[in-house]
Design a protein around this motif. Sequence first.
Motif, PDB file in Angstrom:
ATOM      1  N   SER A  59      39.745  69.539  47.697  1.00  0.00           N
ATOM      2  CA  SER A  59      40.317  70.770  47.631  1.00  0.00           C
ATOM      3  C   SER A  59      41.072  71.181  46.473  1.00  0.00           C
ATOM      4  N   PHE A  60      41.627  70.401  45.932  1.00  0.00           N
ATOM      5  CA  PHE A  60      42.315  70.370  44.746  1.00  0.00           C
ATOM      6  C   PHE A  60      41.528  70.729  43.467  1.00  0.00           C
ATOM      7  N   VAL A  61      40.433  69.749  43.554  1.00  0.00           N
ATOM      8  CA  VAL A  61      39.541  70.046  42.340  1.00  0.00           C
ATOM      9  C   VAL A  61      38.833  71.443  42.697  1.00  0.00           C
ATOM     10  N   ALA A  62      38.441  71.970  43.680  1.00  0.00           N
ATOM     11  CA  ALA A  62      37.701  73.253  43.873  1.00  0.00           C
ATOM     12  C   ALA A  62      38.694  74.281  43.437  1.00  0.00           C
ATOM     13  N   ARG A  63      40.085  74.040  43.633  1.00  0.00           N
ATOM     14  CA  ARG A  63      41.106  75.091  43.151  1.00  0.00           C
ATOM     15  C   ARG A  63      41.133  75.087  41.609  1.00  0.00           C
ATOM     16  N   LEU A  64      41.336  73.920  41.237  1.00  0.00           N
ATOM     17  CA  LEU A  64      41.227  73.782  39.516  1.00  0.00           C
ATOM     18  C   LEU A  64      40.141  74.360  39.006  1.00  0.00           C
ATOM     19  N   ILE A  65      38.726  74.210  39.573  1.00  0.00           N
ATOM     20  CA  ILE A  65      37.784  74.826  38.707  1.00  0.00           C
ATOM     21  C   ILE A  65      37.659  76.424  39.038  1.00  0.00           C
ATOM     22  N   LEU A  66      38.040  76.777  40.260  1.00  0.00           N
ATOM     23  CA  LEU A  66      38.252  78.147  40.468  1.00  0.00           C
ATOM     24  C   LEU A  66      39.321  78.753  39.490  1.00  0.00           C
ATOM     25  N   HIS A  67      40.395  77.879  39.337  1.00  0.00           N
ATOM     26  CA  HIS A  67      41.427  78.596  38.427  1.00  0.00           C
ATOM     27  C   HIS A  67      40.947  78.817  36.858  1.00  0.00           C
ATOM     28  N   VAL A  68      40.280  77.722  36.519  1.00  0.00           N
ATOM     29  CA  VAL A  68      39.762  77.697  35.229  1.00  0.00           C
ATOM     30  C   VAL A  68      38.543  78.756  35.166  1.00  0.00           C
ATOM     31  N   THR A  69      37.613  79.263  35.951  1.00  0.00           N
ATOM     32  CA  THR A  69      36.828  80.440  36.006  1.00  0.00           C
ATOM     33  C   THR A  69      37.587  81.659  35.947  1.00  0.00           C
ATOM     34  N   GLU A  70      38.507  81.630  36.896  1.00  0.00           N
ATOM     35  CA  GLU A  70      39.416  83.110  36.945  1.00  0.00           C
ATOM     36  C   GLU A  70      40.016  83.158  35.704  1.00  0.00           C
ATOM     37  N   MET A  71      40.520  82.297  34.900  1.00  0.00           N
ATOM     38  CA  MET A  71      41.410  82.363  33.610  1.00  0.00           C
ATOM     39  C   MET A  71      40.334  83.162  32.496  1.00  0.00           C
ATOM     40  N   ASN A  72      38.817  82.497  32.786  1.00  0.00           N
ATOM     41  CA  ASN A  72      38.055  83.078  31.801  1.00  0.00           C
ATOM     42  C   ASN A  72      37.608  84.564  32.067  1.00  0.00           C
ATOM     43  N   THR A  73      37.642  84.998  33.365  1.00  0.00           N
ATOM     44  CA  THR A  73      37.558  86.203  33.825  1.00  0.00           C
ATOM     45  C   THR A  73      38.714  87.147  33.388  1.00  0.00           C
ATOM     46  N   THR A  74      39.877  86.743  33.567  1.00  0.00           N
ATOM     47  CA  THR A  74      41.058  87.550  32.993  1.00  0.00           C
ATOM     48  C   THR A  74      40.923  87.717  31.453  1.00  0.00           C
ATOM     49  N   GLU A  95      41.469  66.247  50.681  1.00  0.00           N
ATOM     50  CA  GLU A  95      42.783  66.911  49.812  1.00  0.00           C
ATOM     51  C   GLU A  95      42.303  66.829  48.206  1.00  0.00           C
ATOM     52  N   TYR A  96      41.537  65.810  47.853  1.00  0.00           N
ATOM     53  CA  TYR A  96      40.929  65.712  46.469  1.00  0.00           C
ATOM     54  C   TYR A  96      39.948  66.788  46.090  1.00  0.00           C
TER      55      TYR A  96
END
Length: 77
Positions: free
Chosen positions: A54-69, A51-52
């Motif tokens: 998974s949360f970390v992966a989603r957080l990093i993905l979110h940060v990366t996607e924010m950059n792209t946006t 679970e930890y």
Amino acid sequence: MSEDNSWLTPSFRQNVVAKINEAIQSSGMNTSNSGVEMENHVFVKARTKDEYLSFVARLILHVTEMNTTNKMQKHWI
């Protein structure tokens, strides 16, 4: 079968903080929260290593996607 509690150790968590900080820096994202604060929030929510992570992966993905946006928005402005 023994449970893997390595994710609870300070060294494991520090490695995760480094990965989060790396993602923040490479994204150029301005954030009011530090990597330590973000990791701690995820750590408190997680009940298992899976679970930890998974949360970390989603957080990093979110940060990366924010950059792209952000880059796409600046391109169109």
